[in-house]
Write an enzyme that holds these catalytic residues in place. Sequence first.
Site, PDB file in Angstrom:
ATOM      1  N   ARG A  93      41.661  42.646  29.690  1.00 44.62           N
ATOM      2  CA  ARG A  93      42.444  42.171  30.845  1.00 44.62           C
ATOM      3  C   ARG A  93      43.225  40.910  30.482  1.00 44.62           C
ATOM      4  NH1 ARG A  93      39.887  40.513  36.744  1.00 44.62           N
ATOM      5  NH2 ARG A  93      41.753  39.552  37.648  1.00 44.62           N
ATOM      6  N   ASN A 147      40.210  50.069  38.658  1.00 40.58           N
ATOM      7  CA  ASN A 147      41.657  49.875  38.736  1.00 40.58           C
ATOM      8  C   ASN A 147      42.377  50.413  37.508  1.00 40.58           C
ATOM      9  OD1 ASN A 147      42.363  48.603  41.201  1.00 40.58           O
ATOM     10  ND2 ASN A 147      41.237  46.772  40.524  1.00 40.58           N
ATOM     11  N   CYS A 169      39.733  50.476  47.740  1.00 39.01           N
ATOM     12  CA  CYS A 169      40.155  49.102  47.482  1.00 39.01           C
ATOM     13  C   CYS A 169      39.722  48.235  48.654  1.00 39.01           C
ATOM     14  CB  CYS A 169      41.671  49.071  47.350  1.00 39.01           C
ATOM     15  SG  CYS A 169      42.324  47.413  47.119  1.00 39.01           S
ATOM     16  N   HIS A 199      47.361  48.648  46.453  1.00 34.78           N
ATOM     17  CA  HIS A 199      47.978  47.351  46.148  1.00 34.78           C
ATOM     18  C   HIS A 199      49.465  47.334  46.539  1.00 34.78           C
ATOM     19  CE1 HIS A 199      44.564  45.950  43.254  1.00 34.78           C
ATOM     20  NE2 HIS A 199      44.127  46.335  44.441  1.00 34.78           N
ATOM     21  N   TYR A 254      49.300  41.684  47.376  1.00 32.67           N
ATOM     22  CA  TYR A 254      49.916  42.081  46.103  1.00 32.67           C
ATOM     23  C   TYR A 254      51.430  42.246  46.185  1.00 32.67           C
ATOM     24  CZ  TYR A 254      45.475  42.799  43.700  1.00 32.67           C
ATOM     25  OH  TYR A 254      44.270  42.605  43.093  1.00 32.67           O
TER      26      TYR A 254
HETATM   27  P1  NAD Z   1      33.437  44.209  34.288  1.00 35.61           P
HETATM   28  O1  NAD Z   1      34.268  43.666  33.210  1.00 35.61           O
HETATM   29  O2  NAD Z   1      32.223  43.472  34.694  1.00 35.61           O
HETATM   30  O3  NAD Z   1      33.063  45.709  33.912  1.00 35.61           O
HETATM   31  C1  NAD Z   1      32.034  46.391  34.585  1.00 35.61           C
HETATM   32  C2  NAD Z   1      31.182  47.137  33.595  1.00 35.61           C
HETATM   33  O4  NAD Z   1      31.863  48.290  33.089  1.00 35.61           O
HETATM   34  C3  NAD Z   1      30.801  46.312  32.355  1.00 35.61           C
HETATM   35  O5  NAD Z   1      29.414  46.041  32.381  1.00 35.61           O
HETATM   36  C4  NAD Z   1      31.221  47.211  31.198  1.00 35.61           C
HETATM   37  O6  NAD Z   1      30.332  47.175  30.120  1.00 35.61           O
HETATM   38  C5  NAD Z   1      31.293  48.573  31.856  1.00 35.61           C
HETATM   39  N1  NAD Z   1      32.034  49.609  31.140  1.00 35.61           N
HETATM   40  C6  NAD Z   1      33.134  49.497  30.367  1.00 35.61           C
HETATM   41  N2  NAD Z   1      33.493  50.709  29.910  1.00 35.61           N
HETATM   42  C7  NAD Z   1      32.617  51.604  30.422  1.00 35.61           C
HETATM   43  C8  NAD Z   1      32.457  53.013  30.316  1.00 35.61           C
HETATM   44  N3  NAD Z   1      33.264  53.764  29.582  1.00 35.61           N
HETATM   45  N4  NAD Z   1      31.429  53.592  30.974  1.00 35.61           N
HETATM   46  C9  NAD Z   1      30.569  52.854  31.712  1.00 35.61           C
HETATM   47  N5  NAD Z   1      30.672  51.526  31.851  1.00 35.61           N
HETATM   48  C10 NAD Z   1      31.684  50.910  31.204  1.00 35.61           C
HETATM   49  O7  NAD Z   1      34.409  44.462  35.519  1.00 35.61           O
HETATM   50  P2  NAD Z   1      34.465  43.949  37.011  1.00 35.61           P
HETATM   51  O8  NAD Z   1      35.283  42.720  37.042  1.00 35.61           O
HETATM   52  O9  NAD Z   1      33.147  43.944  37.636  1.00 35.61           O
HETATM   53  O10 NAD Z   1      35.341  45.092  37.629  1.00 35.61           O
HETATM   54  C11 NAD Z   1      34.982  46.438  37.435  1.00 35.61           C
HETATM   55  C12 NAD Z   1      36.097  47.371  37.778  1.00 35.61           C
HETATM   56  O11 NAD Z   1      36.272  47.446  39.170  1.00 35.61           O
HETATM   57  C13 NAD Z   1      37.452  46.970  37.198  1.00 35.61           C
HETATM   58  O12 NAD Z   1      38.134  48.130  36.792  1.00 35.61           O
HETATM   59  C14 NAD Z   1      38.134  46.298  38.361  1.00 35.61           C
HETATM   60  O13 NAD Z   1      39.520  46.357  38.251  1.00 35.61           O
HETATM   61  C15 NAD Z   1      37.613  47.126  39.508  1.00 35.61           C
HETATM   62  N6  NAD Z   1      37.612  46.506  40.833  1.00 35.61           N
HETATM   63  C16 NAD Z   1      38.294  47.175  41.776  1.00 35.61           C
HETATM   64  C17 NAD Z   1      38.335  46.720  43.061  1.00 35.61           C
HETATM   65  C18 NAD Z   1      39.167  47.499  44.024  1.00 35.61           C
HETATM   66  O14 NAD Z   1      39.651  46.948  44.997  1.00 35.61           O
HETATM   67  N7  NAD Z   1      39.402  48.791  43.774  1.00 35.61           N
HETATM   68  C19 NAD Z   1      37.630  45.553  43.425  1.00 35.61           C
HETATM   69  C20 NAD Z   1      36.914  44.888  42.421  1.00 35.61           C
HETATM   70  C21 NAD Z   1      36.903  45.385  41.132  1.00 35.61           C
HETATM   71  C1  G6P Z   2      41.064  42.400  44.681  1.00 38.21           C
HETATM   72  C2  G6P Z   2      41.583  43.787  44.390  1.00 38.21           C
HETATM   73  C3  G6P Z   2      40.828  44.410  43.289  1.00 38.21           C
HETATM   74  C4  G6P Z   2      40.793  43.520  42.074  1.00 38.21           C
HETATM   75  C5  G6P Z   2      40.224  42.168  42.451  1.00 38.21           C
HETATM   76  C6  G6P Z   2      40.319  41.195  41.290  1.00 38.21           C
HETATM   77  O1  G6P Z   2      39.845  42.506  45.288  1.00 38.21           O
HETATM   78  O2  G6P Z   2      41.539  44.638  45.481  1.00 38.21           O
HETATM   79  O3  G6P Z   2      41.406  45.655  43.012  1.00 38.21           O
HETATM   80  O4  G6P Z   2      40.002  44.103  41.077  1.00 38.21           O
HETATM   81  O5  G6P Z   2      40.908  41.624  43.515  1.00 38.21           O
HETATM   82  O6  G6P Z   2      39.400  40.173  41.473  1.00 38.21           O
HETATM   83  P1  G6P Z   2      39.008  39.238  40.248  1.00 38.21           P
HETATM   84  O7  G6P Z   2      38.003  38.301  40.779  1.00 38.21           O
HETATM   85  O8  G6P Z   2      38.489  40.152  39.169  1.00 38.21           O
HETATM   86  O9  G6P Z   2      40.276  38.582  39.818  1.00 38.21           O
HETATM   87 MN    MN Z   3      42.032  46.704  44.896  1.00 38.12          MN
END
Ligand code: NAD
Ligand code: G6P
Ligand code: MN
Length: 434
Positions: A93, A147, A169, A199, A254
């Site tokens: 990222r 995402n 989301c 977004h 966003y």
């Molecule tokens: P993170 O960096 O903590 O990753 C979460 C876990 O995924 C890690 O422990 C990592 O080892 C694991 N991982 C990586 N590749 C993998 C695979 N192939 N199979 C299984 N596990 C795997 O990330 P985070 O900051 O907790 O965010 C996680 C995801 O959720 C991101 O893609 C982020 O963009 C998304 N997110 C989305 C929303 C939303 O609104 N949709 C909100 C928050 C986070």
């Molecule tokens: C918002 C969005 C998520 C995104 C997050 C990032 O919640 O909806 O899609 O992953 O922000 O938060 P962070 O703390 O990782 O910057």
């Molecule tokens: Mn989102």
Amino acid sequence: GIKIVTIGGGSSYTPELVEGFIKRYESLPISELWLVDIPEGEEKLNIVGGLAKRMIQEAGLSIKVHLTLDRRKALKDADFVTTQFRVGLLEARAKDERIPLKYGVIGQETNGPGGLFKGLRTIPVILEIIKDMEELCPDAWLINFTNPAGMVTEAVLRYSNWKKVIGLCNVPVGMKMGIAEQLGVEADRVHIDFAGLNHMIYGLDIYLDGELFTDQYIDKLTSEDESSGTMQNIVDLKWQPEFIKALRAIPCPYHRYYYKTEEMFAEEMKAAETEGTRAEVVQKLEKDLFELYKDESLAIKPPQLEKRGGAYYSDAACNLIDSIYNDRKDIQPVNTINNGAIDSIPNESAVEINCVITKDGPKPIAIGDLPVATRGLVQQIKSFERVAAEAAVTGDYETALLAMTINPLVPSDTVAKAILDEMLEAHKAHLPQF
Ligand code: NAD
Ligand code: G6P
Ligand code: MN
Ligand code: MN
């Protein structure tokens, strides 16, 4: 009981999810929660998994928590699979955010070149997960948080036969909570007609106690001392009041990347030179969070998690699962197949829109069309998502360049090519298809 599998279980957000399941246990009796990760995430999985077990024990519930690196073992007979993984972790990222800046372009997790590359890394993995699900839990629901959630949902709809997919989301619920707070009312008195893309969602109308309130709310939103509404990861730059009045819709946080591109770029440059890009800030936050999670005496979700952008993440996920399981037929904004709900978006594409949530999944509430001022941008982002998803599946260089160039945040084909080449090289370990 219900079997839930969470892929990317080592995420620092997992306590959010666990708290949501604990709160809803009476209506959503979960017997097994499987947290799945990969070897690089094993340490995080063990720490956050330990906290999850303590939270459940503290609540006196008998949900059995399994921690595993064996995705296939976990998926067997699952009822709901939630995904929250990050291919390449925060290090990837940080590259998504820093490389475009060198070329004068926004560097962001889900928008512009960063969003494209997060999609290129993620889509092949989600399609692999679906192959496992077809074999091991063909009746399960896939609830994807990973995402870029809109592009990922688009890819699943177009490049797999899996129908039971929902992209999720926290932005819409965040907007609703923010608006309720501005109005000083309980959130359940506010209703928002949401439509658009992930977004890139708009509040088209606002209701207070069932009465149309859009104009009154826009007057309030555009008054001097009000916040324009945001989340922890997006700087709260205010909208021009006359712009919002003319738009007569509520943009999501966003939208600043598109309607304030210059100012947001300047903010990113400033951050990159001082406290770091968002990924770099989150790396520090995450380290502190895992230090807290390690503490054996901690058995609740610590308030420090609120510094992440994912506030209300668990409400979105758990309310959705609860409404499917209990056939509640309530209204929630999710990413699902358009099926004619928005006229100017293809029927078979993913949209983020209010849906009635039934045991057979989300039924989008048709809006006719988006306001003319918003339509072109939404269509352009949808075209970008489609071309990007095709590039992710085929690994075709020209298709990836096409996606990069048509993105509204990228100013030229030459700049697109330079960014693409540098990012393909930087991310090659996670892009086997190229
Ligand atoms: P993170 O960096 O903590 O990753 C979460 C876990 O995924 C890690 O422990 C990592 O080892 C694991 N991982 C990586 N590749 C993998 C695979 N192939 N199979 C299984 N596990 C795997 O990330 P985070 O900051 O907790 O965010 C996680 C995801 O959720 C991101 O893609 C982020 O963009 C998304 N997110 C989305 C929303 C939303 O609104 N949709 C909100 C928050 C986070
Ligand atoms: C918002 C969005 C998520 C995104 C997050 C990032 O919640 O909806 O899609 O992953 O922000 O938060 P962070 O703390 O990782 O910057
Ligand atoms: Mn989102
Ligand atoms: Mn462009």
